[in-house]
Write a protein that holds these residues in place. Structure first.
Motif, short mmCIF file in Angstrom:
data_model
loop_
_atom_site.label_atom_id
_atom_site.label_comp_id
_atom_site.label_asym_id
_atom_site.label_seq_id
_atom_site.Cartn_x
_atom_site.Cartn_y
_atom_site.Cartn_z
N LEU A 1 0.83 -1.21 0.00
CA LEU A 1 0.00 0.00 0.00
C LEU A 1 0.87 1.26 0.00
CD1 LEU A 1 -2.78 1.38 0.21
CD2 LEU A 1 -2.58 1.21 2.69
N LEU A 2 1.92 1.28 0.82
CA LEU A 2 2.79 2.45 0.86
C LEU A 2 3.43 2.70 -0.51
CD1 LEU A 2 4.55 2.13 4.36
CD2 LEU A 2 2.85 3.83 3.63
N GLY A 3 3.82 1.62 -1.18
CA GLY A 3 4.38 1.76 -2.53
C GLY A 3 3.37 2.40 -3.48
N MET A 4 2.11 1.94 -3.38
CA MET A 4 1.06 2.51 -4.24
C MET A 4 0.85 3.99 -3.94
SD MET A 4 -1.80 -0.48 -4.24
CE MET A 4 -1.32 -2.18 -4.64
N LEU A 5 0.84 4.32 -2.63
CA LEU A 5 0.60 5.71 -2.24
C LEU A 5 1.75 6.62 -2.66
CD1 LEU A 5 -0.86 5.19 1.36
CD2 LEU A 5 -2.12 5.81 -0.70
N ALA A 6 2.94 6.03 -2.83
CA ALA A 6 4.11 6.83 -3.24
C ALA A 6 4.11 7.10 -4.74
CB ALA A 6 5.39 6.11 -2.83
N ALA A 7 3.24 6.40 -5.48
CA ALA A 7 3.28 6.49 -6.95
C ALA A 7 3.06 7.91 -7.50
CB ALA A 7 2.28 5.51 -7.57
N PRO A 8 2.08 8.69 -7.00
CA PRO A 8 1.92 10.04 -7.57
C PRO A 8 3.17 10.90 -7.40
CG PRO A 8 0.01 9.45 -6.23
CD PRO A 8 1.04 8.38 -6.00
N THR A 9 3.82 10.80 -6.25
CA THR A 9 5.04 11.57 -6.00
C THR A 9 6.16 11.11 -6.92
OG1 THR A 9 4.33 11.62 -3.70
CG2 THR A 9 6.56 12.39 -4.16
N ALA A 10 6.30 9.78 -7.07
CA ALA A 10 7.34 9.25 -7.96
C ALA A 10 7.12 9.73 -9.39
CB ALA A 10 7.33 7.72 -7.90
N LEU A 11 5.86 9.70 -9.82
CA LEU A 11 5.52 10.14 -11.18
C LEU A 11 5.87 11.61 -11.37
CD1 LEU A 11 4.11 8.63 -13.56
CD2 LEU A 11 2.00 9.78 -12.87
N PRO B 1 -0.26 12.93 -11.65
CA PRO B 1 -1.31 12.24 -12.39
C PRO B 1 -2.52 13.15 -12.62
CG PRO B 1 -1.31 11.57 -10.09
CD PRO B 1 -0.10 12.43 -10.28
N PHE C 1 7.21 -2.99 -1.30
CA PHE C 1 7.05 -1.55 -1.53
C PHE C 1 7.27 -1.22 -3.01
CE2 PHE C 1 8.89 2.69 -1.98
CZ PHE C 1 7.96 3.48 -1.32
N GLY D 1 4.44 -2.40 -5.13
CA GLY D 1 3.33 -1.46 -4.98
C GLY D 1 3.55 -0.20 -5.80
N LEU D 2 4.80 0.26 -5.81
CA LEU D 2 5.15 1.48 -6.56
C LEU D 2 4.98 1.25 -8.07
CD1 LEU D 2 6.29 4.37 -6.30
CD2 LEU D 2 8.58 3.39 -6.46
#
Lengths: 143, 147
Positions: free
Chosen positions: A57-67, A75, B7, B10-11
């Motif tokens: 979940l943390l990885g998913m939540l970090a996706a907008p920032t990474a993008l 996004p 992580f 997920g990313l």
């Protein structure tokens, strides 16, 4: 609201989603389902399972920032419905995915990729539900 | 190590979802609006994902076990019942109302947008409600008192 047809970027994004599903199976031996992750985080009987889901979940939540960091733009998220509609939708989605045993990721991608008859049935069912709902809301009620 | 790979997985998932447009309700709703402002992009999301997952799973599931665990955890049930069909239909109705599915909403929640966070709260509420109802209908009558 009109949105641009993006076959290439959508297929590329989809391929990344597929890659993440394959990696989770190859490394951790699990189906990648968003419903399973959320539901699992609401259960506290197995600490290592909980930690794994929290990390996903943390990885998913970090996706907008990474993008944003990589491409310079965040996004696009256009929400063309009201807040009460969002709340109603969330409750119905949570309720339905619990009994249906999964959603677009778990059934739609992982299950269908295994040619699971359950997942194919679920995918057809939720697609029908969504097509009919959008038709009724936009063209019968006319919102 | 296990948590770091989770992580990163997920990313990759979240980034893919956002690039694909699955975290954008306007785009998702347009996919379902064949009679109106139709945007068929989401067919390509599913196509791109399956083009990787089908061969990927064939390779991976042909191996004796995953890297970090002793076996693969695959769903045991093959049952196609009312629960599966009606639950999935219900999910579809909810998806058609606002354009968020769980996998689309989770990465989008990372933007901190209030509407997306509210969807997340409602999603959890629906899930817990379903869990309560499920407990009530699967427990035989009177069992609660004797337990």
């Amino acid at each position: 609201m009109i949105t641009e047809f993006t076959p290439l970027t959508s297929a590329f994004g989809g391929a990344l989603v597929g890659l993440s599903a394959v990696l989770l199976m190859a490394l951790h031996g699990r189906i990648l389902g968003a419903t399973g992750i959320v539901g699992g985080l609401m259960r506290f009987d197995n600490a290592s399972d909980w930690a794994l889901r929290a990390a996903l979940l943390l990885g998913m939540l970090a996706a907008p920032t990474a993008l944003l960091l990589v491409t310079g733009t965040g996004p696009t998220i256009d929400i063309p419905v009201s807040t009460p509609a969002i709340l109603l939708s969330g409750v119905i989605v949570g309720f339905g995915t619990f009994f249906g045993g999964g959603c677009t990721s778990g059934h739609g991608i992982c299950g269908n990729a295994r040619f699971s008859r359950r997942s194919i049935t679920a995918t057809i069912s939720f697609m029908i539900g969504a097509f009919v709902t959008v038709f009724v809301i936009r063209h019968v009620i006319g919102v | 190590m296990k948590l770091l790979t989770a992580f990163l997985i997920g990313l990759i998932f979240g980034t893919g979802i956002l690039i694909a447009g699955m975290g954008n309700p306007a785009k998702v709703l347009n996919f379902f609006d064949i009679a109106g402002t139709w945007d068929p992009s989401l067919i390509f999301v599913m196509g791109g994902a399956l083009a990787v997952t089908i061969p990927g799973y064939l390779l991976v599931l042909g191996r004796p076990k995953p890297l970090f665990e002793n076996g693969f955890q695959l769903p045991a049930t093959k049952l196609i019942d009312k629960r599966l069909v009606l639950g999935s239909l219900t999910f579809g109705v909810g998806w058609g109302i606002a354009g968020f599915c769980p996998g689309g909403a989770l990465p989008a929640m990372g933007t901190g947008r209030t509407e997306v966070l509210l969807f997340g709260v409602a999603l959890i509420a629906g899930l817990l409600l379903a869990r309560l109802l499920n407990r009530a209908i699967t427990r035989p009558a009177g069992a609660a008192r004797t337990a």
